[in-house]
Design a protein around this motif. Structure first.
Motif, PDB file in Angstrom:
ATOM      1  N   UNK A 153       0.836  -1.207   0.000  1.00  0.00           N
ATOM      2  CA  UNK A 153       0.000   0.000   0.000  1.00  0.00           C
ATOM      3  C   UNK A 153       0.867   1.253   0.000  1.00  0.00           C
ATOM      4  N   UNK A 154       1.968   1.226   0.737  1.00  0.00           N
ATOM      5  CA  UNK A 154       2.889   2.366   0.748  1.00  0.00           C
ATOM      6  C   UNK A 154       3.491   2.569  -0.637  1.00  0.00           C
ATOM      7  N   UNK A 155       3.865   1.486  -1.303  1.00  0.00           N
ATOM      8  CA  UNK A 155       4.400   1.594  -2.664  1.00  0.00           C
ATOM      9  C   UNK A 155       3.376   2.240  -3.599  1.00  0.00           C
ATOM     10  N   UNK A 156       2.115   1.878  -3.440  1.00  0.00           N
ATOM     11  CA  UNK A 156       1.058   2.457  -4.272  1.00  0.00           C
ATOM     12  C   UNK A 156       0.903   3.953  -4.003  1.00  0.00           C
ATOM     13  N   UNK A 157       1.003   4.332  -2.731  1.00  0.00           N
ATOM     14  CA  UNK A 157       0.907   5.750  -2.373  1.00  0.00           C
ATOM     15  C   UNK A 157       2.023   6.545  -3.037  1.00  0.00           C
ATOM     16  N   UNK A 158       3.226   6.035  -2.961  1.00  0.00           N
ATOM     17  CA  UNK A 158       4.377   6.728  -3.542  1.00  0.00           C
ATOM     18  C   UNK A 158       4.276   6.788  -5.064  1.00  0.00           C
ATOM     19  N   UNK A 159       3.837   5.671  -5.684  1.00  0.00           N
ATOM     20  CA  UNK A 159       3.719   5.632  -7.138  1.00  0.00           C
ATOM     21  C   UNK A 159       2.651   6.612  -7.620  1.00  0.00           C
ATOM     22  N   UNK A 160       1.548   6.695  -6.879  1.00  0.00           N
ATOM     23  CA  UNK A 160       0.470   7.599  -7.272  1.00  0.00           C
ATOM     24  C   UNK A 160       0.916   9.058  -7.244  1.00  0.00           C
ATOM     25  N   UNK A 161       1.898   9.352  -6.412  1.00  0.00           N
ATOM     26  CA  UNK A 161       2.394  10.724  -6.301  1.00  0.00           C
ATOM     27  C   UNK A 161       3.693  10.921  -7.079  1.00  0.00           C
ATOM     28  N   UNK A 162       4.069   9.881  -7.801  1.00  0.00           N
ATOM     29  CA  UNK A 162       5.294   9.918  -8.600  1.00  0.00           C
ATOM     30  C   UNK A 162       6.519  10.250  -7.746  1.00  0.00           C
ATOM     31  N   UNK A 163       6.568   9.637  -6.580  1.00  0.00           N
ATOM     32  CA  UNK A 163       7.675   9.859  -5.653  1.00  0.00           C
ATOM     33  C   UNK A 163       8.595   8.644  -5.627  1.00  0.00           C
TER      34      UNK A 163
END
Length: 219
Positions: A153-163
């Motif tokens: 879920x953390x990976x998805x959060x970062x990917x969604x923000x292009x971080x």
């Protein structure tokens, strides 16, 4: 000269004594389950090594987590006890902020890129926070968190923000808590709040009230 005690039990048990701006003694016990058994001896030993009595302390700082319930409350309770017993000023810091300060000030990360700090939250989850660097007072700038998530879920959060932040494998220590407290104190933002950051309900819950058996008799 101010003399203060720093305590953190978010992972193992770590305590440090700071005089002025110098760490004069530190004890680290890498045991994530024996906080109650280790905290007393660690505190006694660190004070002995520093040649400091409890009544000499002017401040006590506790790492507030985030961390699992049982270990975290041991360190905070010890900090409260020492502050009350010695009359020292009590304050708390976010433990992830202390790790971020280590990473950003000791060459473990660059301020040109955001920094992600994570620690084990058990239950296949991690505690995490994002940082953008250090402010003018040398305090980590936390832009999000602390939060708790599954790694996916953390990976998805970062990917969604292009971080794509930097990460660090540095671990929390009493000395890190002390360094953060010094920076916060210098900036006038050291907080007396020592409430625990569990971020979720504890594993242990109160038992349910016993059920009522049989038919209710009307009066």
């Amino acid at each position: 000269m101010s003399v203060f005690l720093a305590i953190d039990t978010t992972t193992g048990t770590s305590v440090a004594v700071v005089a002025g701006d110098r760490v004069v003694a530190e004890i680290n016990v890498d045991d994530r389950m024996g906080h109650s058994e280790n905290i007393g001896s660690a505190l006694a030993e660190v004070l002995k090594r520093a040649d400091v009595r409890a009544i000499d302390l002017t401040a006590v700082v506790a790492g507030r987590g985030p961390a699992p319930f049982t270990g975290l409350r041991v360190g905070i309770a010890a900090a409260v006890m020492f502050a009350e017993g010695s009359g020292a000023r009590l304050s708390g810091v976010v433990s992830l902020d202390a790790i971020a300060l280590l990473a950003l000030s000791q060459g473990g990360a660059s301020e040109a890129q955001s920094l992600l700090v994570t620690t084990d939250a058990r239950r296949s989850e991690v505690y995490w926070a994002l940082y953008s660097g250090l402010n003018a007072d040398g305090v980590p700038v936390r832009v999000e968190g602390p939060l708790v998530s599954k790694p996916a879920a953390l990976d998805e959060i970062l990917a969604a923000r292009n971080l794509k932040p930097q990460t660090t494998d540095l671990r929390i220590t009493g000395a890190a808590v002390a360094e953060l407290a010094l920076a916060l104190s210098a900036s006038g933002s050291l907080d007396p709040d020592v409430s625990a950051l569990y971020l979720r309900a504890p594993d242990a819950v109160e038992p349910k009230a016993p059920g009522v058996f049989g038919k209710r008799v009307s009066s």
